[in-house]
Design a protein around this motif. Structure first.
Motif, PDB file in Angstrom:
ATOM      1  N   PHE A  78      -9.928  27.219  12.073  1.00 51.92           N
ATOM      2  CA  PHE A  78      -9.278  27.399  13.381  1.00 51.92           C
ATOM      3  C   PHE A  78      -9.406  28.848  13.852  1.00 51.92           C
ATOM      4  O   PHE A  78      -9.787  29.119  14.989  1.00 51.92           O
ATOM      5  CB  PHE A  78      -7.801  27.011  13.247  1.00 51.92           C
ATOM      6  N   TYR A  86     -11.773  31.360  20.228  1.00 53.61           N
ATOM      7  CA  TYR A  86     -12.557  32.062  21.243  1.00 53.61           C
ATOM      8  C   TYR A  86     -12.321  33.572  21.175  1.00 53.61           C
ATOM      9  O   TYR A  86     -13.243  34.353  21.371  1.00 53.61           O
ATOM     10  CB  TYR A  86     -12.180  31.572  22.653  1.00 53.61           C
ATOM     11  N   TYR A  87     -11.070  33.957  20.938  1.00 54.01           N
ATOM     12  CA  TYR A  87     -10.817  35.399  20.896  1.00 54.01           C
ATOM     13  C   TYR A  87     -11.427  36.038  19.645  1.00 54.01           C
ATOM     14  O   TYR A  87     -12.110  37.061  19.736  1.00 54.01           O
ATOM     15  CB  TYR A  87      -9.315  35.744  20.968  1.00 54.01           C
ATOM     16  N   HIS A 141     -14.107  23.920  17.320  1.00 53.56           N
ATOM     17  CA  HIS A 141     -12.780  24.532  17.483  1.00 53.56           C
ATOM     18  C   HIS A 141     -11.724  23.543  17.962  1.00 53.56           C
ATOM     19  O   HIS A 141     -10.595  23.537  17.484  1.00 53.56           O
ATOM     20  CB  HIS A 141     -12.849  25.715  18.446  1.00 53.56           C
ATOM     21  N   TYR A 154       0.557  31.445  19.443  1.00 52.51           N
ATOM     22  CA  TYR A 154      -0.887  31.545  19.235  1.00 52.51           C
ATOM     23  C   TYR A 154      -1.548  30.173  19.436  1.00 52.51           C
ATOM     24  O   TYR A 154      -2.563  30.047  20.127  1.00 52.51           O
ATOM     25  CB  TYR A 154      -1.168  32.072  17.822  1.00 52.51           C
ATOM     26  N   HIS A 200      -7.403  28.192  23.917  1.00 50.92           N
ATOM     27  CA  HIS A 200      -8.202  27.688  25.036  1.00 50.92           C
ATOM     28  C   HIS A 200      -8.375  26.167  24.964  1.00 50.92           C
ATOM     29  O   HIS A 200      -8.417  25.490  25.991  1.00 50.92           O
ATOM     30  CB  HIS A 200      -9.579  28.361  25.054  1.00 50.92           C
ATOM     31  N   HIS A 207      -3.549  35.472  24.762  1.00 53.91           N
ATOM     32  CA  HIS A 207      -4.026  34.900  23.494  1.00 53.91           C
ATOM     33  C   HIS A 207      -4.446  35.979  22.485  1.00 53.91           C
ATOM     34  O   HIS A 207      -4.150  35.889  21.292  1.00 53.91           O
ATOM     35  CB  HIS A 207      -5.166  33.929  23.757  1.00 53.91           C
TER      36      HIS A 207
HETATM   37 FE1  FES Z   1      -8.045  31.024  19.890  1.00 55.21          FE
HETATM   38 FE2  FES Z   1      -8.139  28.358  20.206  1.00 55.21          FE
HETATM   39  S1  FES Z   1      -7.047  29.515  18.757  1.00 55.21           S
HETATM   40  S2  FES Z   1      -9.057  29.872  21.374  1.00 55.21           S
END
Ligand code: FES
Length: 278
Positions: free
Chosen positions: A110, A115-116, A155, A207, A212, A245
């Motif tokens: 995860f 994305y971050y 993801h 979080y 996203h 995020h």
């Molecule tokens: Fe960071 Fe999904 S946990 S984009």
């Protein structure tokens, strides 16, 4: 202005899509600082989490039911008594298998595909690119269109498991408000450990909810928001969280380490829990 002169920003034939600028970057600020700080922060977490996941002790405080998030859920017969809130249907593990072997790969997946964090480690470790307007050292760029980076698309599936693990962490946090009375019965108790666990769980939810994929799950693929007022409302809240995020990604790295460290110190008898209500 000479109209025949080459436009410095125009793509050159051999390097399609790239500005034909000789210098690696024209930036004069300390653009290398954020990737460096990110690399140090991420490495600290990876080293700490790896050591602690394989440590195999000082992860549970029986008196106050504090369970470290690195050991939750604990399903193995090797888990210390009381630490398995959902039973021990797995056999005893040899020391080289982490006790939370079922959840850790998903949590790792995860965060790794987040994305971050992708932005963060692509810059910090791959230098691809190291910062805005700083060209990367690699000659070819295929983005996430091929193996192995195409796997980053998983993801969204890790997200569902992460929600489940956040529910489990919340349960662990609630259970810890019960401490053992001297006669062996359970009663309400509150210590610094509870507050740390609470802050960690709030951070984990922020979080997870600001992910996203969560934004897409709640409001994606809708043609008419007006026909889905509830989803629209949820999507609005998630979208607002989503702008933070990155902040939640770093806060939870800190709270996960802090929570585990505190429980480790109390469980090993190095410090005693600061009790507010006994
Ligand atoms: Fe960071 Fe999904 S946990 S984009």
């Amino acid at each position: 202005h000479d109209p025949a002169a080459k436009d410095p920003a125009a793509p050159s034939a051999g390097n399609a899509g790239r500005a034909d600028i000789g210098a690696r970057t024209l930036r004069r600020d300390r653009w290398w600082l954020p990737p460096l700080v990110n690399a140090l922060g991420l490495m600290t977490f990876v080293v700490y989490a790896t050591i602690r996941s394989f440590w195999g002790s000082a992860y549970y405080v029986p008196e106050y039911h504090y369970l470290s998030p690195f050991y939750s859920p604990c399903f193995s017969a090797s888990c210390v008594p009381g630490a398995s809130h959902f039973g021990t249907f797995l056999p005893e593990f040899p020391p080289w298998i982490p006790l939370a072997v079922l959840s850790l790969p998903f949590l790792l997946g995860f965060r790794l595909t987040c994305y971050y964090y992708r932005k963060s480690y692509y810059r910090a470790f791959w230098a691809s690119p190291p910062a805005c307007a700083v060209s990367e050292p690699h000659s070819k760029y295929t983005g996430e269109t091929r193996f192995p980076l195409i796997l980053q698309n998983a993801h969204r599936y890790f997200f569902y498991v992460a929600v489940l693990i956040s529910v489990i962490n919340t349960y662990d946090m609630v259970v810890a408000f019960q401490s053992d009375a001297p006669d062996g019965s359970a009663r309400f108790g509150l210590g610094l450990g509870n507050l740390i666990l609470l802050v960690n769980v709030i951070g984990l939810w922020l979080y997870t909810a600001s992910c996203h994929s969560c934004r897409h799950v709640t409001g994606g693929r809708l043609k008419h928001f007006s026909r889905h007022p509830v989803r629209y409302k949820v999507w609005t809240v998630v979208s607002r969280l989503n702008t933070r995020h990155m902040l939640f990604a770093w806060i939870t790295i800190g709270t996960l380490i802090l929570t585990d460290l505190y429980i480790m110190l109390v469980a090993s008898g190095t410090i005693s829990d600061l009790r507010i209500v006994n």
